[in-house]
Design an enzyme around this catalytic site. Structure first.
Site, short mmCIF file in Angstrom:
data_model
loop_
_atom_site.label_atom_id
_atom_site.label_comp_id
_atom_site.label_asym_id
_atom_site.label_seq_id
_atom_site.Cartn_x
_atom_site.Cartn_y
_atom_site.Cartn_z
N GLY A 168 0.82 -1.21 0.00
CA GLY A 168 0.00 0.00 0.00
C GLY A 168 0.85 1.26 0.00
O GLY A 168 0.36 2.33 0.38
N ASP A 215 -1.68 8.61 -6.60
CA ASP A 215 -0.38 7.97 -6.38
C ASP A 215 0.66 8.45 -7.40
O ASP A 215 1.79 8.79 -7.05
CB ASP A 215 -0.51 6.44 -6.49
CG ASP A 215 -1.57 5.89 -5.54
OD1 ASP A 215 -1.99 6.63 -4.62
OD2 ASP A 215 -1.97 4.73 -5.71
#
Ligand code: GLA
Length: 342
Positions: free
Chosen positions: A110, A156
Site C-alpha cells: 500500500g 499515487d
C-alpha cells in the site's frame, strides 16, 4: 566508435507515497494530502535498435520481455510485464530498451510500488518529453487501467511525480492542481505494515461504482454537502457518499491545521478519517483497526489511520519525534527525477 554512437544511459527514479489524509476521494475529483516517501524505484538502461524491451528486476527472477510495437497490452504476461507493455503502447515505443529495475518499496504494502514503477518506466522510456507532472501522471494512470483493469485514481502517480521534500501535497484531483503544505519540523510520520493487498482483487471497483451511482442521483460528490447526501435513498450509497463528502472537508481542515502547526487537530482529523473509512466506506479490516488502536494508545501519537486503498496495506501515524520505535519513519521527499548520461 564516436561519442555520438555511445548508448545514452538513462536513470529514472520515482518515490512511493504515504497518504496522510483523503482516501477514496481522488476518483470523484476530491481532495487528498499525500507525501512522496524516501523509498524509490529506479529504472536504469539504454535504448537500442532491437524491437524488444528487456528489463530485469531485483524483485522477480523472470525478466519482462515485450516485443515492439505493442498492439494488444493483454498479450503481455500479467503482473509488471503488462505494465511495461501498457506504457510502451501509450508512448508508441518503437525503439528497444534494455535495463534493470530496482526498488526499495515493498510490493503490495500500500505504499504505491505500482505507481513508482509506472512513473520510473515512463520517464525512462519517454522520448517526447519533458511532459508536465500532470500529463505524465495521467499517462501512467491510463497504463495502470489498461494493465490491471482497476479503475484507480490519480493520487499515487501525481505525488510520485510532484512531491516536495518536507511537504505534504494538497491535491485537487478534479483539475490535477497541487499545493505543497509544509510539514511542521516537530512532526514525525511513521508507517506500520499490516497485511499484503492487491487493489485489483479488492472491492475497490465496487466502491468506484457506488460513487458513480450516488453522483447519478445527487451530482458530483466533490460539490455535495452532507444535506444532499442525506437525500440518497439507498443506505449503502448514503454511507459511501458521506465518507467522500466528509473526507474532502477533513482534508481541507487538515491542511489548515498543518499550516498552523496544530498537530493535535491534524492528528484528530486523521483518526476521524480512519473511522469514516471503517464505518462508512468499509475498506478497513480488523487487523488495520487493531494497528490504528495500538498507535493511538502510544504516548506522543497525535492520530492514526489506514493509508491508501485499505483491505490491507499499511497504517500511518502522526507523532512526536521518536514516539514510536518499532515502525518505519518516513521522510517527505521530492518527486521523480530522470538523468540522461553517456
Ligand atoms: C489506491 C489508488 C488511488 C486512491 C487510493 C485510495 O492507492 O491507486 O488512486 O484511490 O487507492 O485513496
Amino acid at each position: 566508435m564516436s561519442p555520438s554512437d555511445a548508448a545514452v544511459i538513462v536513470e529514472a527514479r520515482a518515490p512511493g507515497r504515504v497518504n496522510l489524509i483523503g482516501d477514496h476521494t481522488d476518483y470523484t475529483g476530491g481532495l487528498a494530502l499525500p507525501i512522496a516517501i524516501d523509498r524509490h524505484t529506479v529504472v536504469r538502461g539504454a535504448s537500442n535498435d532491437s524491437p524488444l524491451l528487456t528489463l530485469h528486476s531485483d524483485q522477480d527472477p523472470n525478466p519482462a520481455e515485450v516485443p515492439l510495437p505493442v498492439g494488444n497490452v493483454l498479450d503481455a504476461d500479467p503482473g509488471w510485464p503488462r505494465l511495461v507493455a501498457a506504457l510502451a503502447h501509450l508512448l508508441q515505443l518503437r525503439r528497444g530498451f534494455a535495463g534493470t529495475v530496482t526498488s526499495t518499496i515493498p510490493i503490495g504494502a500500500g505504499l504505491s510500488s505500482s505507481a513508482a514503477l509506472e512513473v520510473s518506466l515512463a520517464l525512462a522510456f519517454d522520448q517526447d518529453g519533458p511532459r508536465s507532472p500532470l500529463a505524465m501522471a495521467r499517462l501512467c494512470q491510463e497504463a495502470e487501467h489498461l494493465a490491471t483493469g482497476a479503475p484507480t485514481g490519480i493520487m499515487d502517480q501525481l505525488v510520485s511525480l510532484a512531491g516536495v521534500a518536507g511537504h505534504g501535497l494538497l491535491l485537487d484531483c478534479a483539475v490535477g492542481e497541487y499545493e505543497p503544505i509544509p510539514l511542521p519540523p516537530e512532526a514525525e510520520i511513521v508507517v506500520r505494515f499490516v497485511a499484503e493487498r492487491r487493489v485489483a482483487d479488492s472491492a475497490y471497483a465496487d466502491r468506484v461504482r457506488a460513487c458513480a451511482l450516488a453522483e447519478a442521483e445527487i451530482g458530483p460528490l466533490r460539490l455535495a454537502d452532507e444535506q444532499s447526501v442525506a437525500a440518497l435513498s439507498d443506505p449503502i450509497l448514503r454511507s459511501r457518499a458521506r465518507h467522500v463528502v466528509t473526507e474532502n472537508r477533513r482534508v481541507r481542515d487538515f491542511a489548515v491545521a498543518l499550516g498552523a502547526g496544530d498537530l493535535g487537530a491534524a492528528g484528530r482529523l486523521m483518526t476521524e478519517s480512519h473511522a469514516s473509512l471503517r464505518d462508512d466506506y468499509q475498506v478497513s479490516t480488523p487487523q488495520l483497526d487493531r494497528a490504528v488502536s495500538a498507535f493511538l494508545g502510544t504516548p506522543g501519537v497525535f492520530g492514526a489511520r489506514l493509508t491508501g486503498a485499505g483491505f490491507g496495506g499499511c497504517v500511518v501515524a502522526l507523532t512526536k519525534p521518536g514516539a514510536v520505535d518499532d515502525a518505519l519513519v518516513v521522510q517527505a521527499v521530492d518527486g521523480a527525477t530522470v538523468i540522461h548520461s553517456g
